[in-house]
Design a protein around this motif. Structure first.
Motif, PDB file in Angstrom:
ATOM      1  N   LYS A  50      14.351  -6.122 -48.839  1.00 60.10           N
ATOM      2  CA  LYS A  50      13.132  -5.339 -48.585  1.00 60.10           C
ATOM      3  C   LYS A  50      12.459  -5.809 -47.293  1.00 60.10           C
ATOM      4  O   LYS A  50      11.230  -5.902 -47.196  1.00 60.10           O
ATOM      5  CB  LYS A  50      12.156  -5.437 -49.758  1.00 60.10           C
ATOM      6  N   ALA A  51      13.281  -6.131 -46.313  1.00 59.62           N
ATOM      7  CA  ALA A  51      12.789  -6.691 -45.049  1.00 59.62           C
ATOM      8  C   ALA A  51      12.311  -5.602 -44.095  1.00 59.62           C
ATOM      9  O   ALA A  51      12.598  -4.419 -44.279  1.00 59.62           O
ATOM     10  CB  ALA A  51      13.907  -7.506 -44.381  1.00 59.62           C
ATOM     11  N   VAL A  52      11.607  -6.047 -43.076  1.00 61.78           N
ATOM     12  CA  VAL A  52      11.237  -5.184 -41.961  1.00 61.78           C
ATOM     13  C   VAL A  52      11.847  -5.793 -40.700  1.00 61.78           C
ATOM     14  O   VAL A  52      12.112  -6.987 -40.629  1.00 61.78           O
ATOM     15  CB  VAL A  52       9.704  -5.039 -41.802  1.00 61.78           C
ATOM     16  N   TRP A  53      12.090  -4.933 -39.727  1.00 61.08           N
ATOM     17  CA  TRP A  53      12.582  -5.385 -38.421  1.00 61.08           C
ATOM     18  C   TRP A  53      11.379  -5.739 -37.559  1.00 61.08           C
ATOM     19  O   TRP A  53      10.380  -5.027 -37.568  1.00 61.08           O
ATOM     20  CB  TRP A  53      13.353  -4.265 -37.710  1.00 61.08           C
ATOM     21  N   ALA A  54      11.487  -6.814 -36.783  1.00 60.51           N
ATOM     22  CA  ALA A  54      10.411  -7.160 -35.842  1.00 60.51           C
ATOM     23  C   ALA A  54      10.975  -8.090 -34.779  1.00 60.51           C
ATOM     24  O   ALA A  54      11.952  -8.799 -34.999  1.00 60.51           O
ATOM     25  CB  ALA A  54       9.246  -7.826 -36.562  1.00 60.51           C
ATOM     26  N   ASP A  55      10.310  -8.090 -33.629  1.00 60.93           N
ATOM     27  CA  ASP A  55      10.659  -9.009 -32.550  1.00 60.93           C
ATOM     28  C   ASP A  55       9.913 -10.303 -32.843  1.00 60.93           C
ATOM     29  O   ASP A  55       8.685 -10.372 -32.690  1.00 60.93           O
ATOM     30  CB  ASP A  55      10.232  -8.419 -31.202  1.00 60.93           C
ATOM     31  N   VAL A  56      10.631 -11.332 -33.295  1.00 64.89           N
ATOM     32  CA  VAL A  56       9.977 -12.579 -33.707  1.00 64.89           C
ATOM     33  C   VAL A  56      10.561 -13.833 -33.036  1.00 64.89           C
ATOM     34  O   VAL A  56      10.258 -14.938 -33.441  1.00 64.89           O
ATOM     35  CB  VAL A  56       9.995 -12.758 -35.245  1.00 64.89           C
ATOM     36  N   ILE A  57      11.411 -13.627 -32.012  1.00 62.56           N
ATOM     37  CA  ILE A  57      11.991 -14.811 -31.362  1.00 62.56           C
ATOM     38  C   ILE A  57      11.400 -15.024 -29.969  1.00 62.56           C
ATOM     39  O   ILE A  57      10.888 -14.098 -29.342  1.00 62.56           O
ATOM     40  CB  ILE A  57      13.540 -14.743 -31.288  1.00 62.56           C
ATOM     41  N   ASP A  84      14.953 -10.383 -37.410  1.00 60.25           N
ATOM     42  CA  ASP A  84      14.777 -10.132 -35.981  1.00 60.25           C
ATOM     43  C   ASP A  84      15.427  -8.810 -35.609  1.00 60.25           C
ATOM     44  O   ASP A  84      16.565  -8.533 -35.994  1.00 60.25           O
ATOM     45  CB  ASP A  84      15.353 -11.264 -35.136  1.00 60.25           C
ATOM     46  N   GLN A  85      14.691  -8.003 -34.859  1.00 62.87           N
ATOM     47  CA  GLN A  85      15.118  -6.640 -34.533  1.00 62.87           C
ATOM     48  C   GLN A  85      16.452  -6.556 -33.801  1.00 62.87           C
ATOM     49  O   GLN A  85      17.114  -5.532 -33.845  1.00 62.87           O
ATOM     50  CB  GLN A  85      14.037  -5.930 -33.724  1.00 62.87           C
ATOM     51  N   HIS A  86      16.883  -7.631 -33.152  1.00 63.77           N
ATOM     52  CA  HIS A  86      18.165  -7.604 -32.434  1.00 63.77           C
ATOM     53  C   HIS A  86      19.344  -7.360 -33.379  1.00 63.77           C
ATOM     54  O   HIS A  86      20.388  -6.888 -32.966  1.00 63.77           O
ATOM     55  CB  HIS A  86      18.355  -8.895 -31.640  1.00 63.77           C
ATOM     56  N   ALA A  87      19.176  -7.681 -34.660  1.00 60.99           N
ATOM     57  CA  ALA A  87      20.256  -7.494 -35.637  1.00 60.99           C
ATOM     58  C   ALA A  87      20.584  -6.013 -35.847  1.00 60.99           C
ATOM     59  O   ALA A  87      21.700  -5.679 -36.234  1.00 60.99           O
ATOM     60  CB  ALA A  87      19.881  -8.133 -36.969  1.00 60.99           C
ATOM     61  N   GLN A  88      19.625  -5.137 -35.578  1.00 60.11           N
ATOM     62  CA  GLN A  88      19.851  -3.706 -35.792  1.00 60.11           C
ATOM     63  C   GLN A  88      21.024  -3.167 -34.973  1.00 60.11           C
ATOM     64  O   GLN A  88      21.659  -2.201 -35.364  1.00 60.11           O
ATOM     65  CB  GLN A  88      18.601  -2.894 -35.418  1.00 60.11           C
ATOM     66  N   ALA A  89      21.288  -3.791 -33.839  1.00 55.32           N
ATOM     67  CA  ALA A  89      22.356  -3.329 -32.942  1.00 55.32           C
ATOM     68  C   ALA A  89      23.737  -3.826 -33.360  1.00 55.32           C
ATOM     69  O   ALA A  89      24.747  -3.402 -32.801  1.00 55.32           O
ATOM     70  CB  ALA A  89      22.059  -3.787 -31.512  1.00 55.32           C
ATOM     71  N   LEU A  90      23.800  -4.708 -34.354  1.00 57.86           N
ATOM     72  CA  LEU A  90      25.073  -5.293 -34.762  1.00 57.86           C
ATOM     73  C   LEU A  90      25.792  -4.451 -35.809  1.00 57.86           C
ATOM     74  O   LEU A  90      25.150  -3.780 -36.617  1.00 57.86           O
ATOM     75  CB  LEU A  90      24.835  -6.696 -35.348  1.00 57.86           C
ATOM     76  N   ASP A  91      27.121  -4.526 -35.801  1.00 54.25           N
ATOM     77  CA  ASP A  91      27.912  -3.888 -36.856  1.00 54.25           C
ATOM     78  C   ASP A  91      27.862  -4.735 -38.123  1.00 54.25           C
ATOM     79  O   ASP A  91      27.829  -4.223 -39.231  1.00 54.25           O
ATOM     80  CB  ASP A  91      29.373  -3.720 -36.416  1.00 54.25           C
ATOM     81  N   VAL A  92      27.895  -6.045 -37.935  1.00 48.53           N
ATOM     82  CA  VAL A  92      27.769  -6.985 -39.047  1.00 48.53           C
ATOM     83  C   VAL A  92      26.962  -8.190 -38.567  1.00 48.53           C
ATOM     84  O   VAL A  92      26.937  -8.496 -37.383  1.00 48.53           O
ATOM     85  CB  VAL A  92      29.136  -7.493 -39.586  1.00 48.53           C
ATOM     86  N   MET A  93      26.321  -8.829 -39.516  1.00 44.13           N
ATOM     87  CA  MET A  93      25.639 -10.092 -39.226  1.00 44.13           C
ATOM     88  C   MET A  93      26.052 -11.077 -40.313  1.00 44.13           C
ATOM     89  O   MET A  93      26.544 -10.676 -41.372  1.00 44.13           O
ATOM     90  CB  MET A  93      24.119  -9.907 -39.186  1.00 44.13           C
ATOM     91  N   ILE A 144      16.702 -15.029 -38.193  1.00 42.68           N
ATOM     92  CA  ILE A 144      16.828 -14.938 -36.742  1.00 42.68           C
ATOM     93  C   ILE A 144      18.177 -15.502 -36.276  1.00 42.68           C
ATOM     94  O   ILE A 144      18.790 -16.290 -36.992  1.00 42.68           O
ATOM     95  CB  ILE A 144      15.662 -15.656 -36.017  1.00 42.68           C
ATOM     96  N   PRO A 145      18.618 -15.117 -35.059  1.00 40.93           N
ATOM     97  CA  PRO A 145      19.891 -15.660 -34.546  1.00 40.93           C
ATOM     98  C   PRO A 145      19.859 -17.191 -34.495  1.00 40.93           C
ATOM     99  O   PRO A 145      18.810 -17.779 -34.204  1.00 40.93           O
ATOM    100  CB  PRO A 145      19.979 -15.081 -33.127  1.00 40.93           C
ATOM    101  N   VAL A 146      21.004 -17.816 -34.779  1.00 43.67           N
ATOM    102  CA  VAL A 146      21.052 -19.281 -34.847  1.00 43.67           C
ATOM    103  C   VAL A 146      20.678 -19.963 -33.532  1.00 43.67           C
ATOM    104  O   VAL A 146      20.167 -21.078 -33.539  1.00 43.67           O
ATOM    105  CB  VAL A 146      22.428 -19.815 -35.329  1.00 43.67           C
ATOM    106  N   LYS A 193      20.085 -17.506 -39.020  1.00 39.57           N
ATOM    107  CA  LYS A 193      19.560 -18.551 -39.897  1.00 39.57           C
ATOM    108  C   LYS A 193      18.332 -18.015 -40.631  1.00 39.57           C
ATOM    109  O   LYS A 193      17.676 -17.079 -40.177  1.00 39.57           O
ATOM    110  CB  LYS A 193      19.221 -19.813 -39.104  1.00 39.57           C
ATOM    111  N   THR A 194      18.052 -18.615 -41.771  1.00 36.31           N
ATOM    112  CA  THR A 194      16.931 -18.206 -42.613  1.00 36.31           C
ATOM    113  C   THR A 194      15.861 -19.291 -42.536  1.00 36.31           C
ATOM    114  O   THR A 194      16.116 -20.444 -42.873  1.00 36.31           O
ATOM    115  CB  THR A 194      17.402 -18.037 -44.077  1.00 36.31           C
ATOM    116  N   LEU A 195      14.687 -18.911 -42.077  1.00 35.15           N
ATOM    117  CA  LEU A 195      13.581 -19.852 -41.926  1.00 35.15           C
ATOM    118  C   LEU A 195      12.441 -19.454 -42.857  1.00 35.15           C
ATOM    119  O   LEU A 195      12.199 -18.266 -43.081  1.00 35.15           O
ATOM    120  CB  LEU A 195      13.076 -19.838 -40.477  1.00 35.15           C
ATOM    121  N   ILE A 196      11.719 -20.452 -43.364  1.00 35.36           N
ATOM    122  CA  ILE A 196      10.602 -20.199 -44.265  1.00 35.36           C
ATOM    123  C   ILE A 196       9.329 -20.715 -43.601  1.00 35.36           C
ATOM    124  O   ILE A 196       9.275 -21.858 -43.144  1.00 35.36           O
ATOM    125  CB  ILE A 196      10.779 -20.942 -45.619  1.00 35.36           C
ATOM    126  N   ALA A 197       8.323 -19.850 -43.561  1.00 36.46           N
ATOM    127  CA  ALA A 197       7.039 -20.227 -42.961  1.00 36.46           C
ATOM    128  C   ALA A 197       5.927 -19.916 -43.953  1.00 36.46           C
ATOM    129  O   ALA A 197       6.116 -19.154 -44.908  1.00 36.46           O
ATOM    130  CB  ALA A 197       6.823 -19.465 -41.657  1.00 36.46           C
TER     131      ALA A 197
END
Length: 159
Positions: free
Chosen positions: A150-157, A118-127, A65-67, A49-53
């Motif tokens: 132009k995103a960065v990976w980070a642990d945000v959950i 969210d950095q967990h997406a890096q391990a996926l073949d597709v999201m 981040i994951p739904v 899901k896409t969240l705006i802060a």
């Protein structure tokens, strides 16, 4: 359900980025991420899901981040070098992004905001992320989405 190309898809096409469009019916009103994952026949762990802060400096940030996950506001603030961030009110989503709640894609917002996946997406073949309207999802390689936004990976959950 007949669906034309969304703005997000046109941008991906222009950049020659491979993706798959997935559609679902929103007639039952269930547009939350877990329901969408079920409707498109995918595990919730690959649907994001896409969240705006907004930060204390009034800048906007996009978090993908994951739904099933919840955004950790402390980790998220740290990831964007803010003292504190908070989710924007739902009523402000369209004015800020150009998208509506439930159809907010990280691709093709009114402006390019700092984006964190969210950095967990890096391990996926597709999201899978919103295609830019309710009823449309885009399946894409995580690195392609990262480059496109132009995103960065980070642990945000939380957790």
């Amino acid at each position: 359900m007949k669906t034309g190309k969304t703005n997000a898809m046109r941008i991906l096409d222009k950049e020659k980025i491979t993706y798959t469009m997935l559609t679902y019916s929103a007639d039952d009103g269930k547009i939350d991420g877990v329901s969408v994952a079920e409707k498109i026949g995918r595990e919730p762990g690959v649907v994001y899901k896409t969240l705006i802060a907004q930060g204390t400096g009034k800048g906007y940030y996009v978090f993908v981040i994951p739904v099933e996950a919840e955004l950790d506001l402390k980790k998220a603030a740290k990831a964007v070098s803010e003292k504190k961030i908070e989710m924007i009110p739902v009523k402000d989503i369209t004015a800020v992004t150009g998208y509506i709640r439930g159809g907010c894609s990280p691709i093709g917002m009114k402006k390019q905001f700092p984006t964190i996946i969210d950095q967990h997406a890096q391990a996926l073949d597709v999201m899978i992320v919103s295609g830019g309207q309710i009823g449309v999802q885009i399946e894409i390689h995580p690195e392609a989405l990262r480059k496109m936004t132009k995103a960065v990976w980070a642990d945000v959950i939380l957790g």
